[in-house]
Design a protein around this motif. Structure first.
Motif, PDB file in Angstrom:
ATOM      1  N   SER A  27      47.828  50.873  50.637  1.00 31.15           N
ATOM      2  CA  SER A  27      46.765  49.945  50.253  1.00 31.15           C
ATOM      3  C   SER A  27      47.195  48.545  50.658  1.00 31.15           C
ATOM      4  CB  SER A  27      46.486  50.007  48.747  1.00 31.15           C
ATOM      5  OG  SER A  27      47.658  49.735  48.004  1.00 31.15           O
ATOM      6  N   LYS A  28      46.242  47.708  50.985  1.00 34.66           N
ATOM      7  CA  LYS A  28      46.543  46.360  51.457  1.00 34.66           C
ATOM      8  C   LYS A  28      46.761  45.420  50.276  1.00 34.66           C
ATOM      9  CE  LYS A  28      45.119  42.983  54.932  1.00 34.66           C
ATOM     10  NZ  LYS A  28      44.091  42.628  55.961  1.00 34.66           N
ATOM     11  N   LEU A  29      47.782  44.568  50.384  1.00 35.63           N
ATOM     12  CA  LEU A  29      48.052  43.538  49.391  1.00 35.63           C
ATOM     13  C   LEU A  29      47.547  42.210  49.935  1.00 35.63           C
ATOM     14  CD1 LEU A  29      51.717  44.539  48.417  1.00 35.63           C
ATOM     15  CD2 LEU A  29      49.600  45.084  47.188  1.00 35.63           C
ATOM     16  N   THR A  30      46.799  41.471  49.119  1.00 32.38           N
ATOM     17  CA  THR A  30      46.154  40.251  49.610  1.00 32.38           C
ATOM     18  C   THR A  30      46.670  38.976  48.958  1.00 32.38           C
ATOM     19  OG1 THR A  30      44.378  40.543  47.994  1.00 32.38           O
ATOM     20  CG2 THR A  30      44.035  41.476  50.193  1.00 32.38           C
ATOM     21  N   GLY A  31      47.553  39.070  47.966  1.00 33.50           N
ATOM     22  CA  GLY A  31      48.058  37.860  47.309  1.00 33.50           C
ATOM     23  C   GLY A  31      48.959  37.055  48.216  1.00 33.50           C
ATOM     24  N   GLY A  32      49.085  35.749  47.918  1.00 31.93           N
ATOM     25  CA  GLY A  32      50.014  34.905  48.646  1.00 31.93           C
ATOM     26  C   GLY A  32      49.446  34.195  49.847  1.00 31.93           C
ATOM     27  N   HIS A  33      48.284  34.635  50.339  1.00 30.87           N
ATOM     28  CA  HIS A  33      47.621  33.990  51.471  1.00 30.87           C
ATOM     29  C   HIS A  33      48.529  33.874  52.696  1.00 30.87           C
ATOM     30  CE1 HIS A  33      44.333  33.162  48.801  1.00 30.87           C
ATOM     31  NE2 HIS A  33      45.103  32.474  47.997  1.00 30.87           N
ATOM     32  N   ALA A  75      65.766  38.537  45.314  1.00 30.42           N
ATOM     33  CA  ALA A  75      64.637  39.178  45.982  1.00 30.42           C
ATOM     34  C   ALA A  75      64.736  40.692  45.814  1.00 30.42           C
ATOM     35  CB  ALA A  75      64.625  38.813  47.470  1.00 30.42           C
ATOM     36  N   PRO A  76      63.613  41.417  45.924  1.00 29.60           N
ATOM     37  CA  PRO A  76      63.653  42.877  45.839  1.00 29.60           C
ATOM     38  C   PRO A  76      64.515  43.480  46.956  1.00 29.60           C
ATOM     39  CG  PRO A  76      61.401  42.068  45.615  1.00 29.60           C
ATOM     40  CD  PRO A  76      62.230  40.895  46.041  1.00 29.60           C
ATOM     41  N   ARG A  77      65.000  44.684  46.713  1.00 36.81           N
ATOM     42  CA  ARG A  77      65.865  45.367  47.674  1.00 36.81           C
ATOM     43  C   ARG A  77      65.186  45.508  49.034  1.00 36.81           C
ATOM     44  NH1 ARG A  77      68.654  51.420  47.040  1.00 36.81           N
ATOM     45  NH2 ARG A  77      69.485  51.528  49.173  1.00 36.81           N
ATOM     46  N   VAL A  78      65.950  45.266  50.083  1.00 34.16           N
ATOM     47  CA  VAL A  78      65.454  45.398  51.452  1.00 34.16           C
ATOM     48  C   VAL A  78      65.915  46.745  52.005  1.00 34.16           C
ATOM     49  CG1 VAL A  78      65.461  44.439  53.781  1.00 34.16           C
ATOM     50  CG2 VAL A  78      65.540  42.903  51.798  1.00 34.16           C
ATOM     51  N   TRP A  79      64.965  47.572  52.414  1.00 29.55           N
ATOM     52  CA  TRP A  79      65.273  48.898  52.948  1.00 29.55           C
ATOM     53  C   TRP A  79      65.333  48.916  54.467  1.00 29.55           C
ATOM     54  CZ3 TRP A  79      66.437  53.207  50.023  1.00 29.55           C
ATOM     55  CH2 TRP A  79      66.243  53.079  48.644  1.00 29.55           C
ATOM     56  N   TYR A  80      64.561  48.041  55.093  1.00 27.38           N
ATOM     57  CA  TYR A  80      64.487  48.085  56.568  1.00 27.38           C
ATOM     58  C   TYR A  80      63.937  46.769  57.097  1.00 27.38           C
ATOM     59  CZ  TYR A  80      62.817  49.430  61.243  1.00 27.38           C
ATOM     60  OH  TYR A  80      62.591  49.495  62.597  1.00 27.38           O
ATOM     61  N   THR A  81      64.492  46.308  58.197  1.00 27.03           N
ATOM     62  CA  THR A  81      63.904  45.197  58.956  1.00 27.03           C
ATOM     63  C   THR A  81      64.072  45.475  60.443  1.00 27.03           C
ATOM     64  OG1 THR A  81      65.962  43.897  58.984  1.00 27.03           O
ATOM     65  CG2 THR A  81      64.407  43.457  57.178  1.00 27.03           C
ATOM     66  N   ASN A 190      54.259  34.301  44.737  1.00 32.85           N
ATOM     67  CA  ASN A 190      55.597  34.554  45.278  1.00 32.85           C
ATOM     68  C   ASN A 190      56.656  34.668  44.193  1.00 32.85           C
ATOM     69  OD1 ASN A 190      54.642  34.591  47.873  1.00 32.85           O
ATOM     70  ND2 ASN A 190      55.091  32.440  48.274  1.00 32.85           N
ATOM     71  N   VAL A 191      56.231  34.546  42.928  1.00 30.09           N
ATOM     72  CA  VAL A 191      57.128  34.685  41.774  1.00 30.09           C
ATOM     73  C   VAL A 191      56.665  35.884  40.961  1.00 30.09           C
ATOM     74  CG1 VAL A 191      58.102  33.556  39.748  1.00 30.09           C
ATOM     75  CG2 VAL A 191      57.436  32.176  41.742  1.00 30.09           C
ATOM     76  N   LEU A 192      57.443  36.950  40.959  1.00 34.07           N
ATOM     77  CA  LEU A 192      57.038  38.189  40.301  1.00 34.07           C
ATOM     78  C   LEU A 192      57.983  38.539  39.155  1.00 34.07           C
ATOM     79  CD1 LEU A 192      56.212  40.403  43.435  1.00 34.07           C
ATOM     80  CD2 LEU A 192      54.676  38.908  42.143  1.00 34.07           C
ATOM     81  N   PHE A 193      57.402  38.968  38.052  1.00 33.44           N
ATOM     82  CA  PHE A 193      58.160  39.360  36.859  1.00 33.44           C
ATOM     83  C   PHE A 193      57.894  40.835  36.590  1.00 33.44           C
ATOM     84  CE2 PHE A 193      58.294  39.377  32.035  1.00 33.44           C
ATOM     85  CZ  PHE A 193      59.685  39.336  31.954  1.00 33.44           C
ATOM     86  N   ASP A 194      58.947  41.627  36.470  1.00 34.27           N
ATOM     87  CA  ASP A 194      58.765  43.067  36.261  1.00 34.27           C
ATOM     88  C   ASP A 194      58.868  43.473  34.791  1.00 34.27           C
ATOM     89  OD1 ASP A 194      61.459  42.977  35.646  1.00 34.27           O
ATOM     90  OD2 ASP A 194      62.125  44.107  37.397  1.00 34.27           O
ATOM     91  N   GLY A 195      58.925  42.495  33.915  1.00 35.39           N
ATOM     92  CA  GLY A 195      59.076  42.759  32.498  1.00 35.39           C
ATOM     93  C   GLY A 195      60.470  42.451  31.986  1.00 35.39           C
ATOM     94  N   GLN A 196      61.429  42.390  32.924  1.00 35.97           N
ATOM     95  CA  GLN A 196      62.803  42.060  32.576  1.00 35.97           C
ATOM     96  C   GLN A 196      63.375  40.970  33.468  1.00 35.97           C
ATOM     97  OE1 GLN A 196      64.731  45.989  32.820  1.00 35.97           O
ATOM     98  NE2 GLN A 196      64.705  46.085  30.590  1.00 35.97           N
ATOM     99  N   VAL A 198      62.957  38.297  37.052  1.00 33.01           N
ATOM    100  CA  VAL A 198      62.057  37.562  37.943  1.00 33.01           C
ATOM    101  C   VAL A 198      62.564  37.710  39.369  1.00 33.01           C
ATOM    102  CG1 VAL A 198      60.996  35.337  38.458  1.00 33.01           C
ATOM    103  CG2 VAL A 198      61.568  35.914  36.101  1.00 33.01           C
ATOM    104  N   TRP A 199      61.627  37.903  40.292  1.00 30.12           N
ATOM    105  CA  TRP A 199      61.961  38.064  41.703  1.00 30.12           C
ATOM    106  C   TRP A 199      61.161  37.066  42.531  1.00 30.12           C
ATOM    107  CZ3 TRP A 199      65.617  41.854  42.365  1.00 30.12           C
ATOM    108  CH2 TRP A 199      65.715  42.835  41.366  1.00 30.12           C
ATOM    109  N   LEU A 200      61.736  36.613  43.629  1.00 29.60           N
ATOM    110  CA  LEU A 200      61.013  35.797  44.597  1.00 29.60           C
ATOM    111  C   LEU A 200      60.720  36.654  45.821  1.00 29.60           C
ATOM    112  CD1 LEU A 200      62.975  32.407  44.467  1.00 29.60           C
ATOM    113  CD2 LEU A 200      60.865  33.022  43.280  1.00 29.60           C
ATOM    114  N   VAL A 201      59.485  36.588  46.309  1.00 28.00           N
ATOM    115  CA  VAL A 201      59.081  37.350  47.483  1.00 28.00           C
ATOM    116  C   VAL A 201      58.496  36.404  48.527  1.00 28.00           C
ATOM    117  CG1 VAL A 201      58.645  39.433  46.131  1.00 28.00           C
ATOM    118  CG2 VAL A 201      56.780  37.816  46.510  1.00 28.00           C
TER     119      VAL A 201
END
Length: 345
Positions: A27-33, A75-81, A190-196, A198-201
């Motif tokens: 699914s497409k994510l549209t936040g962050g512009h 930042a969240p874990r990076v699996w591939y670039t 770009n500031v995400l909280f997972d309940g415990q 905070v991450w920057l994306v």
């Protein structure tokens, strides 16, 4: 949903990251512009973020910064670039609301960890408020266009350039305060909280920058008075901020207000006259709405409002005694002004 020309590259990424050639859902994510294509994909029952950069510049600095931030838990874990394909796959964060009172503590601590990382690379073009300190043809051209477009009424335009000149003349854009920075935290998406945690994306704008830029811009969302500012800066510096730190922070805030006024008034007006008779909301209330994801800066009318909100704030601030005192302190720092060594939490 994925462009045909990118399908093979995405398949390569899936194989290298997970040993599979297909995802189970997308699914497409549209936040962050962002101009990039961003998707939520599911592989092996777990969600991930697939990002395809559509611009042509080299993403090396972007990916290097993102990986360093991920290793530090910022930042969240990076699996591939893939630099060649301009594709990345990272963990997906299921975002939950973050109360302002909690953000006041968590966000400066997160910035403290980020800013303590080994230096990121420098960017070929500065997209932050410190652009106003980068003397040269690019800045001169931008300022000249803003002046000749007559977006601000004459008296306000004179005020803008007078205050900009005043701050730029004393603010020290020095290597001693240059740190690894995110540079796009004015967007709450770009500031995400997972309940415990905070991450920057969205690390496309990451580069080496003045530490006070991230600090000042993020404070717009969570700091509303002097007491909250003390808490915010103390969480960042690990000690009560001194006069110089407070003054430098205050001047960077004014530089940010000037920058966002100029940028968003220019974008929002789109060459048309601005109706200055329209009332604008208060600065703190508007940023509370932004924090709650109620403001969409893709709309030109909203951009105009955002630019005017920043303009009204800087006009108010520069008439306060604190502004003049901050100019004095930063232009003539005391010999005993301490520099606090920042360490990762």
């Amino acid at each position: 949903m994925i462009p045909q020309e990118k399908c093979e590259a995405v398949t390569r990424g899936l194989r290298e990251a997970f040993g599979v050639s297909k995802f189970e859902d997308i699914s497409k994510l549209t936040g962050g512009h962002t101009s990039s294509l961003v998707f939520r994909i599911v592989v092996g029952g777990s969600p991930y973020v697939l990002k395809i950069i559509t611009r042509t510049e080299d993403p090396t600095r972007h990916y290097t910064s993102m990986k360093a931030a991920a290793e530090a838990g910022v930042a969240p874990r990076v699996w591939y670039t893939s630099i060649e394909d301009r594709i990345s796959i990272t963990d997906f964060v299921e975002a939950k609301p973050l109360a302002i009172s909690e953000a006041l503590i968590k966000l400066p601590a997160l910035l403290r960890t980020l800013h303590a990382l080994p230096p990121f690379g420098r960017a070929p073009f500065n997209t932050t408020c410190t652009f106003l300190l980068n003397k040269g043809p690019a800045l001169d051209g931008f300022l000249q266009k803003f002046r000749t477009d007559n977006i601000l009424p004459k008296a306000e335009s004179e005020e803008f350039f007078a205050r900009y000149t005043e701050v730029a003349a004393v603010y020290p854009y020095d290597d001693g305060e240059m740190v690894s920075s995110h540079n796009d935290v004015f967007k709450p998406d770009n500031v995400l909280f997972d309940g415990q945690r905070v991450w920057l994306v969205d690390w496309e704008a990451a580069f080496l920058n003045d530490r006070y830029a991230d600090l000042a811009v993020l404070a717009n969302h969570v700091v509303t008075n002097d007491d909250e500012e003390t808490v915010y800066l103390q969480e960042y510096f690990g000690a009560t901020p001194d006069r110089y730190q407070r003054a430098r922070f205050h001047l960077m805030q004014q530089l940010a207000h000037l920058f966002y006024s100029m940028v968003f008034l220019s974008l929002g007006s789109a060459g048309q006259p601005v109706d200055w008779s329209r009332a604008v909301p208060g600065f703190d209330d508007y940023h509370r709405r932004m924090w709650a994801r109620e403001v969409d800066l893709a709309d030109n009318d909203v951009r105009l409002t955002y630019g005017r909100v920043h303009w009204e704030r800087v006009v108010q601030n520069v008439r306060q005694a604190r502004y003049k005192e901050a100019l004095r302190i930063v232009s003539q720092p005391e010999p005993t002004a301490k520099v606090i060594a920042l360490r990762s939490l």
